[in-house]
Motif scaffolding. Structure first.
Motif, mmCIF file in Angstrom:
data_model
loop_
_atom_site.group_PDB
_atom_site.id
_atom_site.type_symbol
_atom_site.label_atom_id
_atom_site.label_comp_id
_atom_site.label_asym_id
_atom_site.label_seq_id
_atom_site.Cartn_x
_atom_site.Cartn_y
_atom_site.Cartn_z
ATOM 1 N N LYS A 1 0.826 -1.209 0.000
ATOM 2 C CA LYS A 1 0.000 0.000 0.000
ATOM 3 C C LYS A 1 0.858 1.255 0.000
ATOM 4 C CE LYS A 1 -0.427 0.175 5.067
ATOM 5 N NZ LYS A 1 0.434 -0.959 5.345
ATOM 6 N N ALA A 2 0.350 2.272 -0.694
ATOM 7 C CA ALA A 2 0.961 3.596 -0.651
ATOM 8 C C ALA A 2 0.176 4.439 0.343
ATOM 9 C CB ALA A 2 0.925 4.233 -2.037
ATOM 10 N N ALA A 3 0.855 5.321 1.033
ATOM 11 C CA ALA A 3 0.175 6.176 1.999
ATOM 12 C C ALA A 3 -0.920 6.968 1.296
ATOM 13 C CB ALA A 3 1.176 7.122 2.659
ATOM 14 N N GLY A 4 -2.064 7.083 1.972
ATOM 15 C CA GLY A 4 -3.160 7.846 1.406
ATOM 16 C C GLY A 4 -3.979 7.103 0.374
ATOM 17 N N ALA A 5 -4.065 5.794 0.492
ATOM 18 C CA ALA A 5 -4.841 4.995 -0.462
ATOM 19 C C ALA A 5 -6.329 5.309 -0.349
ATOM 20 C CB ALA A 5 -4.613 3.504 -0.197
ATOM 21 N N PRO A 6 -7.049 5.285 -1.466
ATOM 22 C CA PRO A 6 -8.511 5.438 -1.400
ATOM 23 C C PRO A 6 -9.133 4.319 -0.577
ATOM 24 C CG PRO A 6 -7.719 5.679 -3.657
ATOM 25 C CD PRO A 6 -6.568 5.155 -2.848
ATOM 26 N N VAL A 7 -10.250 4.622 0.056
ATOM 27 C CA VAL A 7 -10.968 3.655 0.888
ATOM 28 C C VAL A 7 -12.329 3.377 0.251
ATOM 29 C CG1 VAL A 7 -11.925 3.189 3.180
ATOM 30 C CG2 VAL A 7 -9.810 4.525 2.952
ATOM 31 N N VAL A 8 -12.644 2.090 0.057
ATOM 32 C CA VAL A 8 -13.918 1.696 -0.547
ATOM 33 C C VAL A 8 -14.697 0.836 0.446
ATOM 34 C CG1 VAL A 8 -15.069 0.497 -2.436
ATOM 35 C CG2 VAL A 8 -12.899 1.703 -2.856
ATOM 36 N N VAL A 9 -15.870 1.307 0.840
ATOM 37 C CA VAL A 9 -16.765 0.514 1.687
ATOM 38 C C VAL A 9 -17.744 -0.196 0.759
ATOM 39 C CG1 VAL A 9 -18.410 0.534 3.594
ATOM 40 C CG2 VAL A 9 -16.553 2.221 3.532
ATOM 41 N N PHE A 10 -17.678 -1.527 0.742
ATOM 42 C CA PHE A 10 -18.474 -2.319 -0.194
ATOM 43 C C PHE A 10 -19.535 -3.122 0.545
ATOM 44 C CE2 PHE A 10 -19.623 -6.028 -2.630
ATOM 45 C CZ PHE A 10 -19.728 -5.555 -3.938
ATOM 46 N N PHE A 11 -20.805 -2.972 0.121
ATOM 47 C CA PHE A 11 -21.922 -3.697 0.705
ATOM 48 C C PHE A 11 -22.369 -4.810 -0.254
ATOM 49 C CE2 PHE A 11 -22.204 0.697 2.283
ATOM 50 C CZ PHE A 11 -22.157 0.468 3.653
ATOM 51 N N TYR A 12 -22.391 -6.042 0.221
ATOM 52 C CA TYR A 12 -22.835 -7.162 -0.602
ATOM 53 C C TYR A 12 -24.362 -7.181 -0.695
ATOM 54 C CZ TYR A 12 -23.316 -9.109 4.120
ATOM 55 O OH TYR A 12 -23.633 -9.296 5.442
ATOM 56 N N GLY A 13 -24.870 -7.973 -1.642
ATOM 57 C CA GLY A 13 -26.302 -8.102 -1.833
ATOM 58 C C GLY A 13 -26.861 -9.351 -1.177
#
Length: 280
Positions: free
Chosen positions: A50-62
């Motif tokens: 990982k590089a510092a400041g990586a985007p964050v993705v909150v993923f909700f399953y179905g």
């Protein structure tokens, strides 16, 4: 294909997708509580390089707001981590015992947790995205359009950099399924359950993906939401995948199926484009 056959095929495919998901290249932090209920827990996937400041993705399953478990979506966590993102996969309360808006409120709490703890895992809270498939896309879209939920959790829509929806139900009235009628009762408040009803043009940028062969959640859901956002002055992109069904849309996120579709590439390109254009 009947409902039982569709469910059986989906579960079987999910089993093999996870079984063949690489165990290397990322660190997985499991069963982190974001609330007091046993279902209010999440897993975090962190790229090893990982590089510092990586985007964050909150993923909700179905799962029709009635089924699902974060442990069954390791293939999604690995896919997002493989593109350099911090992936947060929450569980949330299901029907029964909860009904609308319980699962939306849980989603808001999970996003607020991700915002507060992004830096703990090398992520950048100013590059926070929500995403989901099917019912999970509905949860993410409600958070990105109706600001009351994130505000109640101590966050806001302004904290979201973008939303990626996969085969989501955003405009599905009238409700005909008996179970869904109970989940979204009472009838007189049905409009408040629809993300499209809250569009005002000030939503975060959106990428909506849908298969044109989806007979579980019709593609008009994505088309209608994109059209309304753009007409209101917002920014929404639509990707339609010819011949792809409901489960087939998310299948290429699994490592052994990644060459069968461009969905993960589109996901990555959208996130990186939004990040490069920030601040919003």
């Amino acid at each position: 294909m009947g409902a039982l056959s569709l469910m059986t095929a989906a579960c079987s495919g999910q089993f093999w997708a996870n079984a063949l998901t690489p165990r290397w290249g990322y660190d997985r932090h499991v069963d982190i509580a974001y609330g007091d209920d046993p279902r209010q827990a999440l897993d975090v996937y962190v790229p090893e390089d990982k590089a510092a400041g990586a985007p964050v993705v909150v993923f909700f399953y179905g799962g029709s707001w009635q089924s699902g478990d974060k442990s069954g979506y390791r293939f999604v966590g690995q896919a997002l981590a493989s593109r350099g993102f911090i992936a947060v996969l929450p569980d949330y309360r299901l029907y029964p015992p909860t009904t609308f808006p319980g699962f939306i409120e849980d989603g808001a709490q999970a996003v607020a947790w991700a915002q507060a703890h992004a830096a703990d895992y090398g992520g950048d809270a100013s590059h926070l995205f929500v995403s989901g498939h099917s019912a999970g896309a509905h949860i993410g879209a409600m958070l990105a359009t109706d600001g009351r939920y994130l505000a109640s959790a101590g966050s806001s829509i302004d904290a979201l950099s973008g939303f990626v929806g996969m085969a989501g139900p955003y405009d599905f009235l009238p409700i005909k399924d008996p179970a869904l009628k109970t989940i979204f009762a009472p009838r007189e408040t049905w409009p408040r359950t629809q993300p499209i009803e809250f569009v005002d043009g000030d939503e975060p940028p959106m990428l909506l993906m849908h298969g044109d062969a989806d007979e579980t959640v019709y593609p008009k859901n994505s088309r209608n939401l994109v059209d309304k956002i753009n007409e209101a002055g917002g920014l929404a992109k639509l990707e339609i995948y010819p011949g792809v069904g409901h489960i087939g849309l998310i299948a290429p996120l699994a490592a052994p199926l990644r060459m069968t579709g461009s969905q993960l590439d589109a996901f990555e390109a959208f996130v990186k484009e939004v990040v490069s254009d920030s601040p919003r």
